[in-house]
Design a protein around this motif. Sequence first.
Motif, PDB file in Angstrom:
ATOM      1  N   LEU A   1      23.877 -10.026 -50.379  1.00 60.48           N
ATOM      2  CA  LEU A   1      23.297  -9.614 -51.663  1.00 60.48           C
ATOM      3  C   LEU A   1      24.365  -9.028 -52.577  1.00 60.48           C
ATOM      4  CD1 LEU A   1      20.033  -7.925 -50.331  1.00 60.48           C
ATOM      5  CD2 LEU A   1      20.192 -10.138 -51.496  1.00 60.48           C
ATOM      6  N   SER A   2      25.238  -8.225 -52.017  1.00 60.86           N
ATOM      7  CA  SER A   2      26.315  -7.631 -52.817  1.00 60.86           C
ATOM      8  C   SER A   2      27.238  -8.700 -53.374  1.00 60.86           C
ATOM      9  CB  SER A   2      27.113  -6.635 -51.961  1.00 60.86           C
ATOM     10  OG  SER A   2      26.308  -5.558 -51.544  1.00 60.86           O
ATOM     11  N   ALA A   3      27.522  -9.726 -52.560  1.00 58.88           N
ATOM     12  CA  ALA A   3      28.403 -10.804 -53.000  1.00 58.88           C
ATOM     13  C   ALA A   3      27.751 -11.613 -54.123  1.00 58.88           C
ATOM     14  CB  ALA A   3      28.745 -11.715 -51.833  1.00 58.88           C
ATOM     15  N   ILE A   4      26.451 -11.864 -54.017  1.00 59.85           N
ATOM     16  CA  ILE A   4      25.743 -12.607 -55.060  1.00 59.85           C
ATOM     17  C   ILE A   4      25.794 -11.839 -56.372  1.00 59.85           C
ATOM     18  CG2 ILE A   4      23.471 -13.424 -55.811  1.00 59.85           C
ATOM     19  CD1 ILE A   4      22.876 -13.951 -52.807  1.00 59.85           C
ATOM     20  N   ARG A   5      25.490 -10.559 -56.323  1.00 63.81           N
ATOM     21  CA  ARG A   5      25.551  -9.742 -57.537  1.00 63.81           C
ATOM     22  C   ARG A   5      26.971  -9.672 -58.076  1.00 63.81           C
ATOM     23  NH1 ARG A   5      21.864  -4.288 -56.742  1.00 63.81           N
ATOM     24  NH2 ARG A   5      19.955  -5.118 -57.691  1.00 63.81           N
ATOM     25  N   GLY A   6      27.927  -9.553 -57.192  1.00 64.04           N
ATOM     26  CA  GLY A   6      29.314  -9.464 -57.621  1.00 64.04           C
ATOM     27  C   GLY A   6      29.796 -10.717 -58.326  1.00 64.04           C
ATOM     28  N   ALA A   7      29.141 -11.847 -58.001  1.00 64.11           N
ATOM     29  CA  ALA A   7      29.505 -13.119 -58.636  1.00 64.11           C
ATOM     30  C   ALA A   7      28.749 -13.341 -59.941  1.00 64.11           C
ATOM     31  CB  ALA A   7      29.238 -14.275 -57.677  1.00 64.11           C
ATOM     32  N   GLY A   8      27.916 -12.373 -60.329  1.00 64.36           N
ATOM     33  CA  GLY A   8      27.249 -12.439 -61.618  1.00 64.36           C
ATOM     34  C   GLY A   8      25.857 -13.033 -61.614  1.00 64.36           C
ATOM     35  N   ALA A   9      25.280 -13.274 -60.429  1.00 64.67           N
ATOM     36  CA  ALA A   9      23.933 -13.832 -60.342  1.00 64.67           C
ATOM     37  C   ALA A   9      22.945 -12.756 -59.897  1.00 64.67           C
ATOM     38  CB  ALA A   9      23.905 -15.003 -59.368  1.00 64.67           C
ATOM     39  N   LYS A  10      21.657 -13.032 -60.098  1.00 62.51           N
ATOM     40  CA  LYS A  10      20.630 -12.153 -59.563  1.00 62.51           C
ATOM     41  C   LYS A  10      20.432 -12.470 -58.088  1.00 62.51           C
ATOM     42  CE  LYS A  10      17.982 -11.190 -63.772  1.00 62.51           C
ATOM     43  NZ  LYS A  10      18.476  -9.802 -63.835  1.00 62.51           N
ATOM     44  N   ALA A  11      20.305 -11.405 -57.284  1.00 66.47           N
ATOM     45  CA  ALA A  11      20.196 -11.559 -55.837  1.00 66.47           C
ATOM     46  C   ALA A  11      18.764 -11.326 -55.386  1.00 66.47           C
ATOM     47  CB  ALA A  11      21.128 -10.567 -55.132  1.00 66.47           C
ATOM     48  N   GLY A  12      18.259 -12.242 -54.549  1.00 66.72           N
ATOM     49  CA  GLY A  12      16.897 -12.120 -54.058  1.00 66.72           C
ATOM     50  C   GLY A  12      16.825 -12.157 -52.544  1.00 66.72           C
ATOM     51  N   VAL A  13      15.807 -11.482 -52.013  1.00 72.26           N
ATOM     52  CA  VAL A  13      15.507 -11.521 -50.582  1.00 72.26           C
ATOM     53  C   VAL A  13      14.196 -12.267 -50.399  1.00 72.26           C
ATOM     54  CG1 VAL A  13      15.058 -10.184 -48.498  1.00 72.26           C
ATOM     55  CG2 VAL A  13      16.591  -9.273 -50.236  1.00 72.26           C
ATOM     56  N   VAL A  14      14.150 -13.181 -49.429  1.00 74.81           N
ATOM     57  CA  VAL A  14      12.946 -13.958 -49.162  1.00 74.81           C
ATOM     58  C   VAL A  14      12.327 -13.511 -47.842  1.00 74.81           C
ATOM     59  CG1 VAL A  14      11.964 -16.270 -49.105  1.00 74.81           C
ATOM     60  CG2 VAL A  14      14.171 -15.897 -50.208  1.00 74.81           C
ATOM     61  N   LEU A  15      10.990 -13.394 -47.839  1.00 72.11           N
ATOM     62  CA  LEU A  15      10.260 -13.054 -46.620  1.00 72.11           C
ATOM     63  C   LEU A  15       9.289 -14.172 -46.284  1.00 72.11           C
ATOM     64  CD1 LEU A  15       9.277  -9.298 -47.247  1.00 72.11           C
ATOM     65  CD2 LEU A  15      11.360 -10.202 -46.193  1.00 72.11           C
ATOM     66  N   ASN A  16       9.346 -14.657 -45.059  1.00 72.04           N
ATOM     67  CA  ASN A  16       8.364 -15.613 -44.570  1.00 72.04           C
ATOM     68  C   ASN A  16       7.000 -14.942 -44.432  1.00 72.04           C
ATOM     69  OD1 ASN A  16       9.943 -17.926 -44.427  1.00 72.04           O
ATOM     70  ND2 ASN A  16      10.611 -17.533 -42.333  1.00 72.04           N
ATOM     71  N   PRO A  17       5.923 -15.718 -44.314  1.00 78.39           N
ATOM     72  CA  PRO A  17       4.588 -15.112 -44.249  1.00 78.39           C
ATOM     73  C   PRO A  17       4.421 -14.066 -43.155  1.00 78.39           C
ATOM     74  CG  PRO A  17       4.382 -17.458 -44.638  1.00 78.39           C
ATOM     75  CD  PRO A  17       5.839 -17.198 -44.383  1.00 78.39           C
ATOM     76  N   GLY A  18       5.088 -14.235 -42.026  1.00 78.81           N
ATOM     77  CA  GLY A  18       4.926 -13.295 -40.918  1.00 78.81           C
ATOM     78  C   GLY A  18       5.886 -12.126 -40.924  1.00 78.81           C
ATOM     79  N   THR A  19       6.754 -12.034 -41.936  1.00 78.57           N
ATOM     80  CA  THR A  19       7.727 -10.943 -42.002  1.00 78.57           C
ATOM     81  C   THR A  19       7.184  -9.827 -42.893  1.00 78.57           C
ATOM     82  OG1 THR A  19       9.560 -12.523 -41.780  1.00 78.57           O
ATOM     83  CG2 THR A  19      10.095 -10.325 -42.598  1.00 78.57           C
ATOM     84  N   PRO A  20       7.053  -8.606 -42.361  1.00 78.44           N
ATOM     85  CA  PRO A  20       6.462  -7.518 -43.149  1.00 78.44           C
ATOM     86  C   PRO A  20       7.386  -7.029 -44.259  1.00 78.44           C
ATOM     87  CG  PRO A  20       7.202  -6.692 -41.028  1.00 78.44           C
ATOM     88  CD  PRO A  20       7.368  -8.183 -40.978  1.00 78.44           C
ATOM     89  N   VAL A  21       6.783  -6.563 -45.354  1.00 78.48           N
ATOM     90  CA  VAL A  21       7.571  -6.059 -46.472  1.00 78.48           C
ATOM     91  C   VAL A  21       8.311  -4.778 -46.103  1.00 78.48           C
ATOM     92  CG1 VAL A  21       6.062  -7.108 -48.179  1.00 78.48           C
ATOM     93  CG2 VAL A  21       5.635  -4.767 -47.461  1.00 78.48           C
ATOM     94  N   GLU A  22       7.852  -4.093 -45.070  1.00 78.98           N
ATOM     95  CA  GLU A  22       8.503  -2.846 -44.666  1.00 78.98           C
ATOM     96  C   GLU A  22       9.946  -3.057 -44.220  1.00 78.98           C
ATOM     97  OE1 GLU A  22       4.343  -2.232 -45.107  1.00 78.98           O
ATOM     98  OE2 GLU A  22       5.395  -3.749 -43.907  1.00 78.98           O
ATOM     99  N   GLY A  23      10.298  -4.291 -43.890  1.00 77.72           N
ATOM    100  CA  GLY A  23      11.677  -4.587 -43.520  1.00 77.72           C
ATOM    101  C   GLY A  23      12.654  -4.471 -44.674  1.00 77.72           C
ATOM    102  N   LEU A  24      12.123  -4.290 -45.880  1.00 77.58           N
ATOM    103  CA  LEU A  24      12.978  -4.179 -47.062  1.00 77.58           C
ATOM    104  C   LEU A  24      13.277  -2.741 -47.458  1.00 77.58           C
ATOM    105  CD1 LEU A  24      11.311  -6.885 -49.330  1.00 77.58           C
ATOM    106  CD2 LEU A  24      13.393  -7.125 -47.981  1.00 77.58           C
ATOM    107  N   VAL A  25      12.672  -1.795 -46.776  1.00 80.76           N
ATOM    108  CA  VAL A  25      12.754  -0.389 -47.186  1.00 80.76           C
ATOM    109  C   VAL A  25      14.194   0.057 -47.407  1.00 80.76           C
ATOM    110  CG1 VAL A  25      12.384   1.974 -46.402  1.00 80.76           C
ATOM    111  CG2 VAL A  25      10.529   0.300 -46.220  1.00 80.76           C
ATOM    112  N   ASP A  26      15.083  -0.304 -46.510  1.00 79.53           N
ATOM    113  CA  ASP A  26      16.465   0.162 -46.605  1.00 79.53           C
ATOM    114  C   ASP A  26      17.336  -0.721 -47.490  1.00 79.53           C
ATOM    115  OD1 ASP A  26      16.131   2.415 -44.933  1.00 79.53           O
ATOM    116  OD2 ASP A  26      16.219   1.138 -43.163  1.00 79.53           O
TER     117      ASP A  26
END
Length: 227
Positions: A108-133
């Motif tokens: 994510l840091s590398a994507i932002r550093g290259a000037g693009a917006k960085a996104g995280v993708v979660l599959n249907p079975g992956t809880p959103v709580e994994g993004l807390v940190d």
Amino acid sequence: MSEPLRIPTPLLAPSILSADFARLADGLKVMEAGEPCVVHVDVMDGHFVPNITIGMPVVAALRKETKLTLDCHLMIENPGRYALEFIQAGADWVSVHLEADPHIHRTLSAIRGAGAKAGVVLNPGTPVEGLVDLVGDFDFVLLMSVNPGFGGQSFIPRILDKVARLDTLRRERNIPFMIQVDGGVGMGNARELVQAGADVLVAGNAVFKAPDPVKAIAELQAKMSAR
């Protein structure tokens, strides 16, 4: 004055995966005909998901044909290895799966550093709580509302709850990021998704398999704007 948590107007991101691959430039013209759209580009490697689609050369070709935002969703193994190459090819947004990248903070840091917006993708079975940190390290979260790999699947209704939980996380942290939803999006759920907290909706068949894709885009955008 602090930045608003949500973008002012929700965005529609038609998936080029559902367009005619022999006439991708025509698909771009459909997206350019009305209100601005984001071009969603599904990149699949046949390993992380059971399908193979397109890579950097097609992204570069799309870049030459449009000024619209190119949103590249990397459904691939080792996304950190290729993310910057997609940006060099012309991607404006790049999203990578949490499930595919053990070093996702670095990616994510590398994507932002290259000037693009960085996104995280979660599959249907992956809880959103994994993004807390990771809150604060990405610009958007893409919630898959089908199991990734193929277009035309049915929407998984419980994703609405994930959208709402992610919106709550955004508000609790008071950190802005976009919430994107991909899979089975159409006239029947677009408004409900935006009301739950979604900012960007990816629609494939609902646009490109419609009798009049330009009209379908306008109707979807109207549904979304009534939030």
